[in-house]
Design an enzyme around this catalytic site. Sequence first.
Site, PDB file in Angstrom:
ATOM      1  CG  HIS B 130      -1.897   1.016   1.379  1.00  0.00           C
ATOM      2  ND1 HIS B 130      -1.615   2.310   1.762  1.00  0.00           N
ATOM      3  CD2 HIS B 130      -3.233   0.969   1.172  1.00  0.00           C
ATOM      4  CE1 HIS B 130      -2.734   3.008   1.783  1.00  0.00           C
ATOM      5  NE2 HIS B 130      -3.735   2.225   1.418  1.00  0.00           N
ATOM      6  CG  ASP B 206       0.793  -2.026   6.097  1.00  0.00           C
ATOM      7  OD1 ASP B 206      -0.076  -2.043   7.001  1.00  0.00           O
ATOM      8  OD2 ASP B 206       0.611  -1.476   4.994  1.00  0.00           O
ATOM      9  CE  LYS B 232      -7.013   0.031   6.180  1.00  0.00           C
ATOM     10  NZ  LYS B 232      -7.745   0.554   5.022  1.00  0.00           N
ATOM     11  CB  CYS B 374      -3.703   3.446  -1.604  1.00  0.00           C
ATOM     12  SG  CYS B 374      -4.961   4.664  -1.309  1.00  0.00           S
TER      13      CYS B 374
HETATM   14  C1  LIG Z   1      -2.268  -2.570   3.580  1.00  0.00           C
HETATM   15  C2  LIG Z   1      -2.621  -1.203   4.077  1.00  0.00           C
HETATM   16  N1  LIG Z   1      -1.701  -0.486   4.711  1.00  0.00           N
HETATM   17  C3  LIG Z   1      -1.971   0.744   5.189  1.00  0.00           C
HETATM   18  C4  LIG Z   1      -3.201   1.312   5.033  1.00  0.00           C
HETATM   19  C5  LIG Z   1      -3.415   2.689   5.537  1.00  0.00           C
HETATM   20  O1  LIG Z   1      -4.370   2.775   6.551  1.00  0.00           O
HETATM   21  P1  LIG Z   1      -4.808   4.211   7.035  1.00  0.00           P
HETATM   22  O2  LIG Z   1      -5.396   4.881   5.837  1.00  0.00           O
HETATM   23  O3  LIG Z   1      -5.816   3.988   8.098  1.00  0.00           O
HETATM   24  O4  LIG Z   1      -3.580   4.898   7.501  1.00  0.00           O
HETATM   25  C6  LIG Z   1      -4.196   0.609   4.376  1.00  0.00           C
HETATM   26  C7  LIG Z   1      -5.525   1.225   4.170  1.00  0.00           C
HETATM   27  O5  LIG Z   1      -6.120   1.184   3.117  1.00  0.00           O
HETATM   28  C8  LIG Z   1      -3.900  -0.682   3.887  1.00  0.00           C
HETATM   29  O6  LIG Z   1      -4.820  -1.395   3.235  1.00  0.00           O
END
Ligand SMILES: Cc1ncc(COP(=O)(O)O)c(C=O)c1O
Lengths: 181, 416
Positions: B130, B206, B232, B374
């Site tokens: 991401h 992550d 989430k 993303c």
């Molecule tokens: C794999 C992964 N990492 C990080 C994030 C980032 O999360 P946040 O937007 O709550 O910081 C997401 C959210 O879409 C994600 O799917």
Amino acid sequence: MPGLEDLYREIILDHYRNPRNRGELESPPALRAEGFNPLCGDEVVIYLAMGGDVITDLKIAGQGCSISQSSASMMSAAVKGKTLAQARSTIRAFRAMMSLHGQALDGHGDGASGGGGTGAVGPEEDERTGAEVAAAEGVSLGDLEALQGVVKFPVRIKCATLSWHTLAQALDEAEKGAGPD
Amino acid sequence: MALNDFGPPLDVARIKKDFPILDRVVHGKRLVYLDSASSAQKPLPVLDAMQRYYETTHANVHRGVYQIAQEATELYEGARAKVAAFIGAAAPAEVVFTKNATEAVNLVAYTWGRANLGTTDAMVTSEIEHHANFVPWLQLHQEKGTELRFLPLGEDGTLDLDQLDQLLDGAKLLAVTAASNVLGTLPPVRLLADAAHAAGALVLVDGAQYVPHLPTDVREMGADFVAFTGHKMLGPTGIGALWGRRELLESMPPFLTGGEMIRDVRLDGFTTNDVPWKFEAGTPPIAEAVGLGAAVDYLNGLGMSAVRAHEQALTAYAMRALKERYGDDISIHGPPPGSERAGIVSFAYKDVHAHDLSQVLDQAGVCVRAGHHCAKPLMRRLGVTATARASFSVYNDEADVDVLVDAIGQADALFG
Ligand SMILES: Cc1ncc(COP(=O)(O)O)c(C=O)c1O
């Protein structure tokens, strides 16, 4: 409540299936501008060939949804063979149709992928419809009128306007190239 | 794993009643929410805990001497302890509350990264990250000249580890996802962490798509840092967490500075507070922490093994149902269903663009994500600009999947 038929008019689907002016031009001499929709990843590349202040040819490459692709196709048909001034007028009329009166869709520093609003602008001094602006500017929106329904789907407005932002950028370049007059 | 390891299976019909939003009707249809990977819905106990906190206990934390300030502090720190236990942290002090997972990764990049990485060093991440676990490292690369290397995506939607040791050679950091938000891939984090440590690198995981869905033990993972996000995992927005090994957190310079994070301030300098408060500058998201604590209680009540068993089975059901109905007209990205796949299904139907497909699905009340999720480097690697993605949580069942499967074919009327 708007239904899908307001969005996906037959003419839109036709331009999506059979996009006009699809392809590339050698650049240079053609001007090239790229636009990205940061929300969804849609991409558009516009190639513009100028003869004096007339858009003699225009090609569109990139990928996107039916709304972004058909909008680009219709736009290409609307501005090809037109002067820079006529193209600007068409952009203004399209912007009015998208209810984006207040926003700088006609270039001059407006980033192609600019964030921010989805078109829900507040009271504006210019409340004319796209057709009214087109009439006043002496241009025709033609098939583009079919995109009217997009306004009812605010998240899709950015799909419809992507290629127009990009065209505006290309026109800025073209004007720079033509030099101040 | 034997069936009885999972505890009782989820009673989804009962669980659905805990989520008021699922009573909504959109376009005349029952709301079928299949976008939990983007953000999950919130159960009543979370909403109630936050409401009750504001109605009875709100005051700033770590400041007041009076009763409710003490209670607010206890609730806030209690939430930290719950989160710490939920992920198997050695102590609550190892859990730093952040705004979200993105801020948690940035915290490490800005503090540990800028203090420890230079021109002659290397970082390793992967092609399936991401942007949250990619752009901070790219930025560090641009600023510091630290080399950035990538574990490639393999043919089958898993990471290709053939070059793992070469890639880790000379690396100081491995930053990798525990669950891909696009492909559902569950990389072998422990194996990667062991290899990274053997090469002398630290490991940042992550966990944004992992912690909400699988039993998590950060020490078993072998990680040094784990980033995750509250919204989430059935909790509120505005709160996430960074878990880090205590001695690492203690060795790192502060991130944001100001109130809360200091021990002493003079006109010519300051000393920092202890961890985790050293990294929590300013008034923290107190109600959100309380909500996250309630979300953790809720998930514990269901049992994370049962949550995983439910989501794994539902994912397999969905992939099978999509294929049975649409055959070659549907293509599904990522690994096959099973123990190496999270509850995420990215798919394409014929050549209908993901935007158009999700617009059609919306008319049927079905919420799926359409776009690049993303993860633009990954999308480029897959050769697509967008996918449609269905993702599952504790409140989804086979009936939800059936609505999705039925609705996809409705795109034919427009795009067939
Ligand atoms: C794999 C992964 N990492 C990080 C994030 C980032 O999360 P946040 O937007 O709550 O910081 C997401 C959210 O879409 C994600 O799917």
